[in-house]
Design an enzyme around this catalytic site. Structure first.
Site, mmCIF file in Angstrom:
data_model
loop_
_atom_site.group_PDB
_atom_site.id
_atom_site.type_symbol
_atom_site.label_atom_id
_atom_site.label_comp_id
_atom_site.label_asym_id
_atom_site.label_seq_id
_atom_site.Cartn_x
_atom_site.Cartn_y
_atom_site.Cartn_z
ATOM 1 N N THR A 72 0.842 -1.202 0.000
ATOM 2 C CA THR A 72 0.000 0.000 0.000
ATOM 3 C C THR A 72 0.876 1.250 0.000
ATOM 4 O OG1 THR A 72 -1.697 -1.225 1.193
ATOM 5 C CG2 THR A 72 -1.832 1.186 1.290
ATOM 6 N N GLN A 178 0.471 -8.841 -6.867
ATOM 7 C CA GLN A 178 -0.063 -10.205 -7.050
ATOM 8 C C GLN A 178 0.580 -10.946 -8.220
ATOM 9 O OE1 GLN A 178 -1.889 -11.893 -5.043
ATOM 10 N NE2 GLN A 178 -2.811 -10.351 -3.714
ATOM 11 N N SER A 198 5.301 -6.687 -2.741
ATOM 12 C CA SER A 198 5.106 -6.722 -1.287
ATOM 13 C C SER A 198 5.577 -8.057 -0.707
ATOM 14 C CB SER A 198 3.619 -6.515 -0.986
ATOM 15 O OG SER A 198 3.385 -6.622 0.394
ATOM 16 N N CYS A 324 -9.096 -7.999 1.808
ATOM 17 C CA CYS A 324 -8.948 -6.677 2.400
ATOM 18 C C CYS A 324 -10.291 -6.006 2.626
ATOM 19 C CB CYS A 324 -8.083 -5.798 1.506
ATOM 20 S SG CYS A 324 -6.552 -6.590 1.066
HETATM 21 N N1 PLP Z 1 -1.987 -4.414 -4.427
HETATM 22 C C1 PLP Z 1 -2.555 -5.611 -4.595
HETATM 23 C C2 PLP Z 1 -2.894 -6.087 -5.978
HETATM 24 C C3 PLP Z 1 -2.828 -6.421 -3.483
HETATM 25 O O1 PLP Z 1 -3.394 -7.601 -3.645
HETATM 26 C C4 PLP Z 1 -2.502 -5.935 -2.190
HETATM 27 C C5 PLP Z 1 -2.835 -6.723 -0.987
HETATM 28 O O2 PLP Z 1 -3.728 -7.533 -0.985
HETATM 29 C C6 PLP Z 1 -1.896 -4.683 -2.090
HETATM 30 C C7 PLP Z 1 -1.652 -3.941 -3.222
HETATM 31 C C8 PLP Z 1 -1.512 -4.113 -0.757
HETATM 32 O O3 PLP Z 1 -0.356 -4.740 -0.278
HETATM 33 P P1 PLP Z 1 -0.026 -4.703 1.303
HETATM 34 O O4 PLP Z 1 -0.983 -5.647 1.949
HETATM 35 O O5 PLP Z 1 1.399 -5.146 1.396
HETATM 36 O O6 PLP Z 1 -0.228 -3.294 1.731
#
Ligand code: PLP
Length: 392
Positions: A72, A178, A198, A324
């Site tokens: 994020t 992803q 990530s 999420c």
């Molecule tokens: N982008 C995508 C496509 C994701 O699937 C996620 C998390 O599910 C994120 C960003 C956010 O990553 P993080 O959980 O490390 O903040």
């Protein structure tokens, strides 16, 4: 009771080899990488090694890697940092199916007066590149488009999109959170300027991520503080997590062939067996290219949340829509953008595998799943036909 974890797009188990690599960073090499003494120098060496490993994973130069705290943060840095660097440009291009880490900042920016184009997808979750081309304006600051969708696994044609952005001289950000560890990532081939990955999605711990910043790309920091990360992200680096992330990247590269063969075969088996044994089941985005570990499937006349609860009672962890946004019963914005009817969106389940899953686990899911759907359909007020499981 048996426990099967099939929610690897939400987060992954940390690889034991990653844990092993991290442990000395807590009580032996615990210096601050910015310190001048030997403790600091030892820590700085570890930081440098991790940066090389992460860079190699995406074919970048180590100087192009900025460590952040989560995917994020990488996404937010790409968006806000680019807009800050180009104060005269007031237009953003993104898609309707981005993760909230991109979608919500874009909605916030729209409220603050930026013009944002949210590109549509078709019923298979795919973008129209002509729509993308037509959406670019003289004042477009950034194109931000994900590589693989977290809910459906659908892969966007990033190389072609990068070409379009580059021809117009516009910064191109890719959320590859992803895609990492599921398909090869080569930032040079992809024509990208900024790319997010990530740790916790690739068997590293939570709380560490990276933003690739192509050399020469103008970007302002989101976290303004010390001179860490060459002034691109203030804050003392979380060295144990970063070292773990470096090891996880190295392992992810080694395991890519396994992801493409064994994990894909398990996903394909799950998919065909579920479609065969359960009537009125459809794969979301099934006709588009997808990452090898993800299966999003919708079952008519049942609620995804009820399926999840019954699966959980059998020890199987899956997800309905994006993890999420669980906790809210809002229908998935991704599946809605694909034009899937509201009621069918509610009957969608995502199974996401990893290299830690086995054939026996897939067989266990296949043993438990069809009776759960039959049971729920028996009591469903929406059922219009008889839904006995098909005989094999
Ligand atoms: N982008 C995508 C496509 C994701 O699937 C996620 C998390 O599910 C994120 C960003 C956010 O990553 P993080 O959980 O490390 O903040």
């Amino acid at each position: 009771m048996r426990r099967v974890y099939a929610d690897n797009n939400a987060t992954t188990r940390v690889d034991d080899r990653v844990v092993e690599e991290m442990l000395p960073l807590f009580n032996a090499t615990y210096g601050n990488p910015s310190s001048m003494h030997t403790f600091g120098a030892e820590a700085e060496k570890k930081l440098r090694q991790a940066r090389v490993r992460v860079a190699e994973f995406i074919t970048a130069d180590p100087s192009e890697i900025v460590f952040t705290g989560c995917g994020t943060e990488s996404d937010n840095t790409a968006l806000f940092g680019t807009l800050e660097a180009y104060p005269d440009k007031k237009h953003i291009v993104t898609t309707k199916v981005e993760h909230p880490a991109v979608l919500n900042p874009c909605q916030l920016l729209a409220k603050k007066g930026y013009a944002v184009t949210f590109l549509s997808v078709d019923s298979e979750g795919m973008l129209d590149l002509d729509e993308l081309r037509d959406s670019i304006r003289d004042d477009t600051a950034i194109v931000s488009i994900m590589y693989a969708n977290n809910e459906t696994g659908v892969i966007f044609p990033i190389e072609a999109i990068g070409q379009i952005a580059r021809e117009r001289g516009i910064v191109f950000h890719v959320d590859a959170v992803q895609a990492a560890a599921k398909i090869p990532l080569d930032v040079n081939k992809l024509n990208v300027d900024l790319l997010s990955i990530s740790g916790h999605k690739i068997h590293a711990p939570k709380g560490v991520a990276a933003l690739y910043v192509h050399r020469g790309t103008k970007l302002r920091p989101l976290l303004v503080g010390g001179h860490q990360e060459k002034g691109r992200r203030g804050g003392t680096e979380s060295l144990p997590a970063i070292v773990g992330f470096g090891k996880a990247c190295e392992l992810a590269a080694e395991h890519l062939p396994e992801m493409d063969a064994r994990v894909r075969a398990m996903r394909d088996k799950l998919e065909s067996a579920l479609l065969q044994s359960i009537p009125e089941a459809h794969v979301n985005g099934g006709k588009s290219p997808r990452v090898p570990n993800t299966l999003s499937v919708r079952f008519e006349y049942v609620e995804g949340e009820s399926i999840l609860l019954l699966l959980d009672r059998d020890g199987i962890a899956a997800s309905s829509g994006s993890a999420c946004s669980s906790g809210s019963l809002e229908p998935s914005h991704v599946l809605r953008a694909m034009g899937i009817p509201y009621t069918s969106v509610h009957g969608s389940i995502r199974l996401s595998l990893s290299r830690f899953n086995s054939d026996e686990e897939v067989d266990y899911i296949l043993e438990k799943f069809p009776p759960i759907i039959s049971k729920l359909r028996e009591i469903s007020p929406f059922v219009q036909t008889t839904h006995a499981p098909k005989q094999p």
